[in-house]
Design a protein around this motif. Structure first.
Motif, PDB file in Angstrom:
ATOM      1  N   THR A   7      -0.500  31.358  -0.151  1.00  0.00           N
ATOM      2  CA  THR A   7      -0.923  30.062   0.351  1.00  0.00           C
ATOM      3  C   THR A   7      -1.860  30.210   1.540  1.00  0.00           C
ATOM      4  O   THR A   7      -2.030  31.296   2.083  1.00  0.00           O
ATOM      5  N   PHE A   8      -2.456  29.093   1.938  1.00  0.00           N
ATOM      6  CA  PHE A   8      -3.477  29.101   2.985  1.00  0.00           C
ATOM      7  C   PHE A   8      -2.832  28.944   4.354  1.00  0.00           C
ATOM      8  O   PHE A   8      -2.321  27.884   4.691  1.00  0.00           O
ATOM      9  N   PHE A   9      -2.847  30.017   5.162  1.00  0.00           N
ATOM     10  CA  PHE A   9      -2.169  30.019   6.456  1.00  0.00           C
ATOM     11  C   PHE A   9      -0.810  29.322   6.320  1.00  0.00           C
ATOM     12  O   PHE A   9      -0.571  28.253   6.875  1.00  0.00           O
ATOM     13  N   SER A  10       0.049  29.987   5.584  1.00  0.00           N
ATOM     14  CA  SER A  10       1.304  29.451   5.065  1.00  0.00           C
ATOM     15  C   SER A  10       2.158  28.723   6.103  1.00  0.00           C
ATOM     16  O   SER A  10       2.085  29.018   7.302  1.00  0.00           O
ATOM     17  N   PRO A  11       2.995  27.795   5.628  1.00  0.00           N
ATOM     18  CA  PRO A  11       3.963  27.166   6.523  1.00  0.00           C
ATOM     19  C   PRO A  11       4.951  28.202   7.048  1.00  0.00           C
ATOM     20  O   PRO A  11       5.201  29.223   6.403  1.00  0.00           O
ATOM     21  N   ILE A  12       5.523  27.930   8.190  1.00  0.00           N
ATOM     22  CA  ILE A  12       6.402  28.882   8.853  1.00  0.00           C
ATOM     23  C   ILE A  12       7.561  29.309   7.963  1.00  0.00           C
ATOM     24  O   ILE A  12       7.935  30.488   7.933  1.00  0.00           O
ATOM     25  N   ILE A  13       8.122  28.387   7.196  1.00  0.00           N
ATOM     26  CA  ILE A  13       9.279  28.711   6.366  1.00  0.00           C
ATOM     27  C   ILE A  13       8.968  29.832   5.371  1.00  0.00           C
ATOM     28  O   ILE A  13       9.835  30.642   5.037  1.00  0.00           O
ATOM     29  N   GLN A  14       7.723  29.905   4.921  1.00  0.00           N
ATOM     30  CA  GLN A  14       7.354  30.962   3.986  1.00  0.00           C
ATOM     31  C   GLN A  14       7.425  32.334   4.667  1.00  0.00           C
ATOM     32  O   GLN A  14       7.857  33.311   4.051  1.00  0.00           O
ATOM     33  N   TYR A  15       7.040  32.397   5.931  1.00  0.00           N
ATOM     34  CA  TYR A  15       7.102  33.685   6.635  1.00  0.00           C
ATOM     35  C   TYR A  15       8.507  34.027   7.098  1.00  0.00           C
ATOM     36  O   TYR A  15       8.804  35.203   7.343  1.00  0.00           O
ATOM     37  N   VAL A  16       9.382  33.047   7.180  1.00  0.00           N
ATOM     38  CA  VAL A  16      10.798  33.363   7.372  1.00  0.00           C
ATOM     39  C   VAL A  16      11.283  34.192   6.188  1.00  0.00           C
ATOM     40  O   VAL A  16      11.981  35.197   6.344  1.00  0.00           O
ATOM     41  N   GLY A  17      10.882  33.777   4.987  1.00  0.00           N
ATOM     42  CA  GLY A  17      11.229  34.537   3.792  1.00  0.00           C
ATOM     43  C   GLY A  17      10.560  35.889   3.734  1.00  0.00           C
ATOM     44  O   GLY A  17      11.173  36.890   3.353  1.00  0.00           O
TER      45      GLY A  17
END
Length: 204
Positions: A7-17
């Motif tokens: 995704t484009f500069f992903s939402p924070i929740i994605q980087y938690v994963g």
């Protein structure tokens, strides 16, 4: 292994994963869908939550795979994004450390959205000082034996993830806004961003 959409500069929740995974598999064989984080992200401004959208080329009635979607540059959205980001985050504690690399990504003008999204992922991993290997799918998985987090691509108000608050530039203007683009966390928290991500609830 964790399966996610690039995704484009992903939402924070994605980087938690991502930061709590040993290996990442990016889904690229799916059919592209509008109004998802594939081509958009949200940032924090003086007026609150603000959408940055990457225009793409499409033909009405014809489905495209995510990996085949081309970016549309006929409107000057690149300069608009950069101007908006600088206005929003110029006073944040760590923006100046990342602005040159951020600008270089925008100025490169990628042909394919997938390549842009993978480059933004590399930018984030460099900022977090993390090396987590990733690969791309060569077929579409209706079901996945590992951890399937593809639902995180959906820009839905129903995704009410419980994320801890952190310092945001405009906290004097409005309440804390959760799950913005990972850029918001990095510009405000810098080197402590990884620790923040690792301390969030997972899996979800």
């Amino acid at each position: 292994m964790t399966l996610l959409h690039p995704t484009f500069f992903s939402p924070i929740i994605q980087y938690v994963g991502i930061v709590q995974s040993a290996q990442i598999l990016f889904e690229v064989e799916d059919n592209f869908q509008k109004q998802t984080y594939r081509n958009r992200c949200y940032i924090n401004t003086a007026n609150g939550k603000y959408l940055l959208n990457v225009p793409f080329q499409h033909t009405k009635g014809i489905k495209q795979k995510t990996k085949d979607v081309k970016i549309d540059y006929k409107d000057n959205w690149v300069d608009l994004h950069l101007k908006t980001l600088k206005t929003a985050y110029n006073s944040s504690p760590f923006f100046e450390f990342y602005v040159d690399d951020l600008t270089a990504i925008y100025k490169k003008k990628f042909t394919y959205l997938l390549d842009l999204n993978l480059k933004t992922h590399q930018f984030v991993m460099d900022a977090l000082q993390l090396e987590i290997p990733f690969s791309k799918t060569n077929e579409y998985y209706k079901e996945f034996e590992g951890l399937d987090l593809r639902h995180l691509v959906n820009d839905s108000k129903n995704n009410d993830f419980k994320l801890d608050s952190y310092f945001q530039v405009f906290d004097q203007n409005h309440k804390f806004i959760p799950n913005l683009s990972i850029l918001d966390l990095i510009f405000n928290e810098g080197p402590t961003s990884e620790s923040y991500l690792n301390n969030q609830k997972f899996p979800f």
